[in-house]
Design an enzyme around this catalytic site. Structure first.
Site, PDB file in Angstrom:
ATOM      1  N   HIS A 116     145.980  21.358  78.506  1.00  0.00           N
ATOM      2  CA  HIS A 116     146.191  21.768  77.102  1.00  0.00           C
ATOM      3  C   HIS A 116     146.592  20.584  76.229  1.00  0.00           C
ATOM      4  CE1 HIS A 116     146.281  25.895  78.752  1.00  0.00           C
ATOM      5  NE2 HIS A 116     147.004  25.341  79.712  1.00  0.00           N
ATOM      6  N   SER A 172     138.237  -1.954  58.774  1.00  0.00           N
ATOM      7  CA  SER A 172     138.085  -1.153  57.565  1.00  0.00           C
ATOM      8  C   SER A 172     137.849  -2.086  56.389  1.00  0.00           C
ATOM      9  CB  SER A 172     139.350  -0.325  57.329  1.00  0.00           C
ATOM     10  OG  SER A 172     139.420   0.076  55.978  1.00  0.00           O
ATOM     11  N   LYS A 188     143.414  -1.915  60.056  1.00  0.00           N
ATOM     12  CA  LYS A 188     142.666  -0.966  60.877  1.00  0.00           C
ATOM     13  C   LYS A 188     141.798  -1.629  61.933  1.00  0.00           C
ATOM     14  CE  LYS A 188     142.377   2.922  60.590  1.00  0.00           C
ATOM     15  NZ  LYS A 188     141.635   3.816  59.694  1.00  0.00           N
ATOM     16  N   GLU A 203     133.226   6.832  68.655  1.00  0.00           N
ATOM     17  CA  GLU A 203     133.018   8.002  67.784  1.00  0.00           C
ATOM     18  C   GLU A 203     131.535   8.284  67.598  1.00  0.00           C
ATOM     19  OE1 GLU A 203     135.603   7.709  64.120  1.00  0.00           O
ATOM     20  OE2 GLU A 203     136.218   5.912  65.192  1.00  0.00           O
TER      21      GLU A 203
END
Ligand code: ARG
Length: 488
Positions: free
Chosen positions: A178, A299, A305, A312
């Protein structure tokens, strides 16, 4: 004014050609030709032009077989084979301009160019053949090649996972259920879970390749042909293990394409889960891994970043491969035997699924090969989640307490740790004894991470002993795959 495409008397050769365009191959029975837009609509050339090598190999094998069977003269066969080699050179060197308003598909483009080069012998190549068995042949040859490439990429990722696992036997991190910290596990064990997923993908790719490994050539349009063909000869020249026994099935079957798309989709599913974990693990909050700079992006606005873009994107591309599978499944349902033009819609999803999965396997392999594991952070997290609670209860059980009572005693200690913001190992022996007099000094050793992990000594567990067995099994699996992998 009337549409020039539907008007006009047929020329001496059949349908009148549109301005500047050659009459189609079937000109004989037609009085008009489709418009340029319709011709473009019906064409598969932009997609199937990549099959040129398969198409030419298939045509050479067909021509040689026709010669051996006495259906074509040796002179015609020689002219066809050398002409096809010349066409191959032109395509390889980018000298042949493809135009889908002239040629519907790669089969027609190659045959037209061949005939331009060698004259009437070129017109004999298509004897005892249809584009229906030709396209099935080219697609099967391509599917075999794509499957082999996918298997190689899959194996690269498996090898990367295994190598990283070998080096991380001692690294302990939280295992989750979980997405809540559950029990500590060894990082090697976690990485091997993905190894086994990928090994099943390899097996599915192997099976998909085998599904493509039978020759449809010689089935002609649907019913076979009146010429005395030797189907076994073309099959073995082209590297097929067998000949498809039913000509109707041979020209209608696209199971092999679906098998390969499905195998690709399953591989993407596994890559997507792995990438999801890498995205999560590389977050500041987890900090378990640091992606190599060469496998990350920054970024344009936030200088601090470092984004796991490629992980992704792999996760994102999974959706389109599922789409490829659904597209072809849906195209195939309800198609009557034998060839229907709907089948032309098979190649885009096949190529897209196989290309995407191949690329993603390579990208993720590169990522896994180069990322850094933050062992200290993983260990720290493994100590944070009170994950030794099950083992602490087992400790009391080992001293004779029924498990339910042990669970209750440890549960109260857990509540105390949560309230005071500390770990089970930070409790004083007196505090423990307040819940059960069975606690003794040796409890501290009992709940140390290594002890907790190594107590999972069952086959397939995360303890050092079964992990060593599992690593050896994974080595065997990889060696078996390498031995069984077909040559390209
Ligand atoms: N371009 C077609 C395809 O990709 C080739 C076969 C066409 N055959 C036919 N009878 N129209 O499926």
């Amino acid at each position: 004014m009337a549409d020039p495409h539907t008007q006009g008397a047929p020329g001496a050769d059949g349908a009148e050609a549109r301005d500047g365009q050659a009459a189609p191959l079937w000109g004989g029975r037609f009085r008009a030709t489709p418009s340029a837009d319709l011709t473009r609509f019906g064409a598969s050339l932009p997609v199937d032009r990549r099959l040129w090598e398969e198409d030419i190999a298939g045509s050479k094998a067909h021509a040689r077989m026709l010669g051996a069977q006495g259906i074509l003269s040796e002179a015609d066969v020689a002219a066809i084979v050398s002409g096809l080699d010349a066409v191959a050179d032109e395509i390889r060197e980018g000298r042949l301009a493809f135009d889908e308003t002239v040629d519907e598909d790669i089969h027609m483009a190659v045959e037209r160019r061949l005939t331009e080069l060698v004259g009437s012998a070129g017109g004999r190549l298509h004897t005892a053949r249809s584009r229906n068995d030709q396209v099935a042949l080219d697609s099967r040859l391509a599917a075999k090649r794509l499957a082999s490439g996918l298997m190689a990429a899959c194996e690269r990722l498996e090898a990367a996972l295994l190598a990283r696992a070998e080096a991380e036997r001692e690294t302990i991190l939280p295992g989750y259920t979980h997405l809540q910290p559950a029990q500590p596990v060894r990082l090697a064990h976690h990485l091997l879970a993905y190894f086994w997923m990928l090994s099943r993908d390899w097996a599915r790719l192997f099976a998909a390749r085998r599904a493509a490994d039978a020759s449809p050539l010689g089935s002609a349009a649907l019913a076979g042909t009146t010429y005395p063909l030797d189907r076994g000869a073309t099959a073995s020249e082209l590297g097929f293990s067998s000949v498809i026994p039913n000509s109707l099935d041979a020209v209608s079957d696209r199971d092999f394409a679906l098998d390969l798309i499905y195998a690709s989709a399953m591989a993407m599913l596994h890559l997507s889960r792995l990438c999801e974990e890498l995205v999560l693990w590389s977050s500041a909050e987890f900090g378990f891994v640091t992606m190599d700079d060469a496998h990350s992006t920054g970024s344009s606005i936030m200088p601090q970043k470092k984004n796991p873009d490629f992980a992704e994107l792999v996760r994102g591309k999974t959706g389109r491969v599922y789409g490829d599978l659904m597209a072809l499944l849906t195209t195939m349902k309800g198609l009557p035997l034998a060839y229907d033009k709907d089948l032309q819609e098979d190649k885009e999803p096949l190529f897209d699924a196989a290309d995407t999965a191949r690329q993603c396997l390579e990208v993720v392999a590169g990522m896994v090969e180069t990322l850094a594991f933050n062992r200290a952070r993983m260990r720290e997290a493994a100590g944070e989640g009170l994950m030794a609670a099950t083992d602490m209860a087992d400790y009391l059980v080992s001293k004779g307490l029924p498990f339910r009572e042990a669970h209750g005693a440890v549960g109260r200690l857990v509540a105390r740790c949560v309230a005071e913001g500390k770990g089970l190992e930070d409790l004083a022996l007196d505090e423990m004894r307040a819940e059960s007099p069975l606690f003794d000094e040796d409890v501290y050793g009992w709940i140390e991470l290594e002890a907790v992990v190594d107590r999972r000594a069952t086959e397939g567990g995360t303890g050092a002993a079964p992990l060593a067995v599992q690593l050896a099994l994974a080595e065997d699996e990889l060696a078996r795959q390498r031995a069984e992998a077909p040559a390209a």
